[in-house]
Every structure is written in C-alpha cells, then in structure tokens.
Scaffold this active site. Structure first.
Site, PDB file in Angstrom:
ATOM      1  N   TRP A   1      33.883  39.093  36.431  1.00  0.00           N
ATOM      2  CA  TRP A   1      34.805  37.981  36.712  1.00  0.00           C
ATOM      3  C   TRP A   1      34.121  36.846  37.467  1.00  0.00           C
ATOM      4  O   TRP A   1      34.370  35.667  37.194  1.00  0.00           O
ATOM      5  CB  TRP A   1      36.027  38.495  37.482  1.00  0.00           C
ATOM      6  CG  TRP A   1      37.079  38.983  36.542  1.00  0.00           C
ATOM      7  CD1 TRP A   1      37.341  40.274  36.175  1.00  0.00           C
ATOM      8  CD2 TRP A   1      37.994  38.170  35.789  1.00  0.00           C
ATOM      9  NE1 TRP A   1      38.353  40.315  35.257  1.00  0.00           N
ATOM     10  CE2 TRP A   1      38.773  39.044  35.000  1.00  0.00           C
ATOM     11  CE3 TRP A   1      38.223  36.805  35.708  1.00  0.00           C
ATOM     12  CZ2 TRP A   1      39.770  38.581  34.146  1.00  0.00           C
ATOM     13  CZ3 TRP A   1      39.221  36.340  34.862  1.00  0.00           C
ATOM     14  CH2 TRP A   1      39.979  37.222  34.088  1.00  0.00           C
TER      15      TRP A   1
ATOM     16  N   ASN B   1      34.066  43.596  24.813  1.00  0.00           N
ATOM     17  CA  ASN B   1      33.423  42.792  25.850  1.00  0.00           C
ATOM     18  C   ASN B   1      33.471  41.297  25.547  1.00  0.00           C
ATOM     19  O   ASN B   1      33.657  40.476  26.453  1.00  0.00           O
ATOM     20  CB  ASN B   1      31.977  43.231  26.051  1.00  0.00           C
ATOM     21  CG  ASN B   1      31.362  42.598  27.291  1.00  0.00           C
ATOM     22  OD1 ASN B   1      31.872  42.754  28.395  1.00  0.00           O
ATOM     23  ND2 ASN B   1      30.270  41.863  27.121  1.00  0.00           N
TER      24      ASN B   1
ATOM     25  N   TRP C   1      40.210  33.430  39.669  1.00  0.00           N
ATOM     26  CA  TRP C   1      39.620  34.573  38.973  1.00  0.00           C
ATOM     27  C   TRP C   1      40.049  35.903  39.588  1.00  0.00           C
ATOM     28  O   TRP C   1      40.073  36.936  38.902  1.00  0.00           O
ATOM     29  CB  TRP C   1      38.096  34.469  38.978  1.00  0.00           C
ATOM     30  CG  TRP C   1      37.485  34.426  40.361  1.00  0.00           C
ATOM     31  CD1 TRP C   1      37.220  33.312  41.104  1.00  0.00           C
ATOM     32  CD2 TRP C   1      37.074  35.540  41.155  1.00  0.00           C
ATOM     33  NE1 TRP C   1      36.672  33.657  42.320  1.00  0.00           N
ATOM     34  CE2 TRP C   1      36.562  35.014  42.379  1.00  0.00           C
ATOM     35  CE3 TRP C   1      37.076  36.912  40.969  1.00  0.00           C
ATOM     36  CZ2 TRP C   1      36.072  35.824  43.404  1.00  0.00           C
ATOM     37  CZ3 TRP C   1      36.586  37.728  41.988  1.00  0.00           C
ATOM     38  CH2 TRP C   1      36.093  37.187  43.187  1.00  0.00           C
TER      39      TRP C   1
ATOM     40  N   TRP D   1      22.533  45.667  33.486  1.00  0.00           N
ATOM     41  CA  TRP D   1      23.557  44.792  34.071  1.00  0.00           C
ATOM     42  C   TRP D   1      24.501  45.608  34.951  1.00  0.00           C
ATOM     43  O   TRP D   1      24.901  45.180  36.041  1.00  0.00           O
ATOM     44  CB  TRP D   1      24.365  44.091  32.975  1.00  0.00           C
ATOM     45  CG  TRP D   1      23.820  42.767  32.542  1.00  0.00           C
ATOM     46  CD1 TRP D   1      23.174  42.487  31.384  1.00  0.00           C
ATOM     47  CD2 TRP D   1      23.903  41.519  33.261  1.00  0.00           C
ATOM     48  NE1 TRP D   1      22.832  41.149  31.333  1.00  0.00           N
ATOM     49  CE2 TRP D   1      23.270  40.536  32.463  1.00  0.00           C
ATOM     50  CE3 TRP D   1      24.432  41.156  34.494  1.00  0.00           C
ATOM     51  CZ2 TRP D   1      23.174  39.208  32.872  1.00  0.00           C
ATOM     52  CZ3 TRP D   1      24.339  39.831  34.905  1.00  0.00           C
ATOM     53  CH2 TRP D   1      23.716  38.879  34.104  1.00  0.00           C
TER      54      TRP D   1
ATOM     55  N   TRP E   1      42.576  26.016  42.900  1.00  0.00           N
ATOM     56  CA  TRP E   1      43.250  26.838  41.893  1.00  0.00           C
ATOM     57  C   TRP E   1      44.729  26.482  41.812  1.00  0.00           C
ATOM     58  O   TRP E   1      45.347  26.132  42.817  1.00  0.00           O
ATOM     59  CB  TRP E   1      43.106  28.324  42.229  1.00  0.00           C
ATOM     60  CG  TRP E   1      41.701  28.818  42.351  1.00  0.00           C
ATOM     61  CD1 TRP E   1      41.087  29.272  43.469  1.00  0.00           C
ATOM     62  CD2 TRP E   1      40.731  28.921  41.300  1.00  0.00           C
ATOM     63  NE1 TRP E   1      39.806  29.654  43.194  1.00  0.00           N
ATOM     64  CE2 TRP E   1      39.553  29.449  41.870  1.00  0.00           C
ATOM     65  CE3 TRP E   1      40.741  28.617  39.934  1.00  0.00           C
ATOM     66  CZ2 TRP E   1      38.400  29.686  41.130  1.00  0.00           C
ATOM     67  CZ3 TRP E   1      39.585  28.849  39.189  1.00  0.00           C
ATOM     68  CH2 TRP E   1      38.446  29.372  39.782  1.00  0.00           C
TER      69      TRP E   1
ATOM     70  N   GLU F   1      22.504  46.261  28.855  1.00  0.00           N
ATOM     71  CA  GLU F   1      23.866  46.405  29.369  1.00  0.00           C
ATOM     72  C   GLU F   1      23.918  47.455  30.484  1.00  0.00           C
ATOM     73  O   GLU F   1      24.679  47.308  31.454  1.00  0.00           O
ATOM     74  CB  GLU F   1      24.826  46.777  28.241  1.00  0.00           C
ATOM     75  CG  GLU F   1      24.974  45.715  27.167  1.00  0.00           C
ATOM     76  CD  GLU F   1      25.478  44.394  27.726  1.00  0.00           C
ATOM     77  OE1 GLU F   1      26.454  44.407  28.500  1.00  0.00           O
ATOM     78  OE2 GLU F   1      24.885  43.350  27.394  1.00  0.00           O
TER      79      GLU F   1
END
Length: 457
Positions: free
Chosen positions: A366, A325, A343, A262, A290, A259
């Site tokens: 996102w 998360n 998004w 990331w 969208w 993590e």
C-alpha cells in the site's frame, strides 16, 4: 519434554522449530494458541483458512502418533500453564518480526526458556544490511545483497514418527465455513507448488500480469501461514530455473524468485522501521490532503465504482479472500489516486478481507502504491483503469467472471460500458445506473486532483 509453539509455521516438512524441539528432548507438545488480541480484528475468511489449516495439521500429526493442542488466551499465560501441566522445560518457536510478535515473545522469554529459530524468511532480517550496517531502503541493492548471501538448499524431511502427546486440556476451534477456492493444509500447498513449477513458472515473466489467465502461483495464503517453507519455495525456484529451456523461461523463474525477495524486503522494512504500521515511511508524506469521502470508500469496497476492472478485483477479493496482484495494484491506485482516500483505509480493508493478509507485505504494497513508502512508485504515476483493463484483460474474461451484470457486453466496451448507447445497453441486458453504476469519478479530473494534492498545489 518440550513445547513446539506453532505460530506461522503450520507444516511438518522443513520446520526448523519442530526439528529443534525434537532434537532437544524426548517429547514434544505441539500447541497453537488462539490469541484474542489477534482474533479480535475482523478477518473472517483468513480466520476460516487458518482454522481449516490447523485441522489439517492436527490430522497430519495424528498420522504420526502425535496431536495438536489448542489453547485460547494470552500466549504467555497459556504457555506457562501448559509447561506446568506437561512438565515441559523449553519452548521452541519460529522467530517473527512484527512489533506485536516481538513484544509477545519478549514477555514469554521473561517467564520461560524460549528458543526462537529462524525460518520465517530465507535470510534473517538482520543479515542483509549496507556496508555501514544500516538497513536497505531500496529494493534493487537489497535484492543484490540477498542473492549474494550463501543459500542453504537443504530441506528437512517430515518426521516419520512423532512422540505421543500426554492427555492435556485442549479447546475446540471456532466453526467457520471452509473456503472453496483455497483448500487448507500442507498437502494442498505442496500440490499447488508442484503444479506451478511444472509449467506456469516459465511464463511467469509475461503471464503474471494477465488477469484473465492463471499465470500466478496463488501460493501467498500458504506462505502467509507457513504451510510451505519459504526456504523450500526459493530452493525449488532456483532448481527449476536450472531446468529452463530458454532465456525467457529462466527469466520467468527469476521474476518469481524476485517476488520472494520483495516479501523479505518488506519484512526487513517492518522490522527496522516499525513506524510504517502507523503512517508513511517518508516523513514528507504526512501532509497529503486526503478526502473524507465515506460513500466513495463504500463504493470501492463493494466493487461499485463504475470502472469494471477495479470492481472485478474488489469482488474477487470479497468472494474468495484473494486478489490477483495486478488487480491489487489497480484497485489500490484507484482508491488512493482517483478517490484521494488515505491509503491506510485500503490497508485496513485488505487486511480484513485477504486470507494472505500479512502486516509487512500489505503495508509495503500500500505504501508503494501511495508513493509514501520506501522504494515507492512516484506520486505522479497514476494508473488509468480503462487502459489497465484493456491491457491486462483484453477480452474481458476477468471482468465477466466477477461482474455477471456485464456478461453480455462485447469486448470493445467491456471496460467502458457507459460508452454504449441506451439502446445498445438494453440489447445487452444492462443499463448504466440500474444494473451497473456510472463511473463515480472521471479519470482526467481525478488525475489532475491527485497531482495537485501530492505536489501541494
């Protein structure tokens, strides 16, 4: 005399910028500048957490004979004024990587002797590249390269004594209510880290996705503002992995370390591809049709979609400024795939609501959810919010905590309360449409709509 310009490193331990400032002169002026360009963006809870953390840092400085100077305005103007008032000749700060931070620091460097010190990440964003010198855009090879680099496990101690600060003008911090769920400051950050390393980290591999358990570290707000050194955190994770009693426990430590990687991967993406803050990383993802659905967006923001696990996550964030998360993935997927809302609407709302809101991590998360980013989830991967709730909150404890109107619903129906008959609903003190909304969209319909939109059909 030197200036220690504090930005995202609100700590005294393992602080490379502070250490450099102390070693380079006989005095140090710690300063934090309230930048109106940043504070103008609505984020009350994050601002409250920041202000409380600044107060905690000031208290720690005063215990060592120093104090925090606060200024408000354009950083370059305030730093020039402070240098003139204090006689400081050099400015030391932790290097940052966002487009705004790079522009801001370039302006300051044109006027003052600015030294930027690496400590925002374990490895600098420029240190991890492919053999051809280009940045990685896929996580797995990036993580292998990250782990292959030398690791500095030395943690700089907290200075026992700090040089006194001359009398200088300092503004007052805005008065915002403190957050009950996240106490501010370096001491609390270290307490939480120690508590996590004392046991929960060993079960992190399996426990991190369970919404009804405290299986995560919840350290992201403290890393966001540097109340913990990421070098310290990564070193502690490695040391703890060496103490693991079995393969599963060691895997938990390694999963948590991933993590951290990331986090640095998304920093690298933002640094090398700053256009991600304005649109998709993938150029072929600009044409998704969208929906303009303001009422659906409002329902999602308020936690009133009719899907309990989605609504619980959104209400947790509204109440605490933080969200589990797994819930972030569920709520994000619902907005993008079920409601087919851009998004970027979710990205903006999370940045407004989260105390750990960070441009790199938030944007990366996102775009991963939406399938528009680097190393993103495939567009056809669409979470079923009912199954996600049953899998990661099987008894409904998470839902009941954040949706009190469903407190009496039995576990069998906690994720599908609309399946209860009208009589059963009355017996449990909850009527769909009165106390809790019906689902605003049917799952199978939403899935097919999203697949068609993404595939261009």
């Amino acid at each position: 005399m030197n200036i220690w310009w504090i930005r995202r490193d609100l700590r005294l331990s393992d602080n490379a910028a502070l250490s450099s400032a102390l070693n380079a002169g006989t005095g140090v002026v710690p300063v934090f500048i309230l930048d109106d360009r940043l504070l103008a963006k609505p984020a009350e809870k994050r601002h409250a957490f920041l202000f409380a953390s600044l107060r905690a840092l000031d208290a720690d400085l005063r215990q060592r004979g120093s104090k925090l100077i606060l200024r408000r305005g354009e950083p370059v103007h305030e730093l020039c004024r402070l240098a003139e008032e204090s006689g400081a000749e050099e400015v030391f700060a932790e290097q940052d990587i966002s487009p705004y931070a790079l522009r801001r620091d370039a302006e300051v460097a044109e006027r003052l002797n600015l030294h930027l010190v690496h400590s925002l990440s374990v490895h600098p964003v420029t240190a991890i590249t492919r053999l051809d010198g280009k940045p990685f855009t896929v996580f797995t090879p990036y993580s292998r390269a990250w782990k292959a680099l030398p690791f500095n496990a030395h943690i700089m101690p907290v200075p026992a004594v700090m040089p006194p600060v001359p009398e200088l003008p300092s503004v007052e911090l805005p008065d915002l209510p403190a957050l009950e769920d996240f106490l501010a400051g370096e001491h609390e950050a270290n307490r939480r880290l120690d508590a996590f390393l004392d046991g929960p980290i060993f079960a992190y591999g399996s426990g991190r996705d369970l919404l009804d358990l405290a299986g995560t570290s919840a350290l992201s707000p403290y890393l966001r503002f540097g109340m913990l050194s990421v070098q310290h955190v990564a070193s502690a994770a490695r040391q703890t992995a060496g103490l693991a009693m079995d393969v599963q426990s060691r895997a938990g430590c390694e999963t948590w370390l991933n993590e951290i990687i990331w986090r640095e991967f998304y920093q690298s993406i933002l640094y090398h591809f700053p256009h991600v803050l304005k649109g998709p990383f993938r150029s072929n993802m600009h044409a998704i049709p969208w929906r303009n659905a303001p009422q659906d967006l409002l329902a999602w923001q308020a936690g009133l979609t009719g899907y309990p696990v989605v609504d619980a996550g959104m209400r947790q964030m509204a109440a605490t400024g933080w969200m589990h998360n797994r819930a972030r993935m569920i709520t994000g997927s619902f907005l993008v795939k079920h409601l087919l809302i851009n998004w970027q609407e979710g990205e903006r709302w999370f940045m407004r609501s989260l105390i750990d809101g960070d441009p790199a991590a938030n944007n990366g998360g996102w775009q991963w959810i939406a399938g528009t980013g680097t190393d993103a989830t495939p567009y056809f991967r669409i979470f079923n919010p009912i199954l996600q709730g049953k899998k990661f909150d099987p008894d409904g404890a998470y839902v009941r905590r954040w949706l009190p109107e469903l407190a009496n619903i039995p576990a069998k129906f906690i994720h599908t309360p609309w399946e209860l008959s009208a009589i059963e609903q009355r017996n449990y003190g909850m009527l769909i449409g009165r106390d809790y909304p019906a689902p605003i969209v049917e799952h199978n319909f939403a899935r097919q709509r999203a697949l068609a939109a993404y595939s261009g059909k």
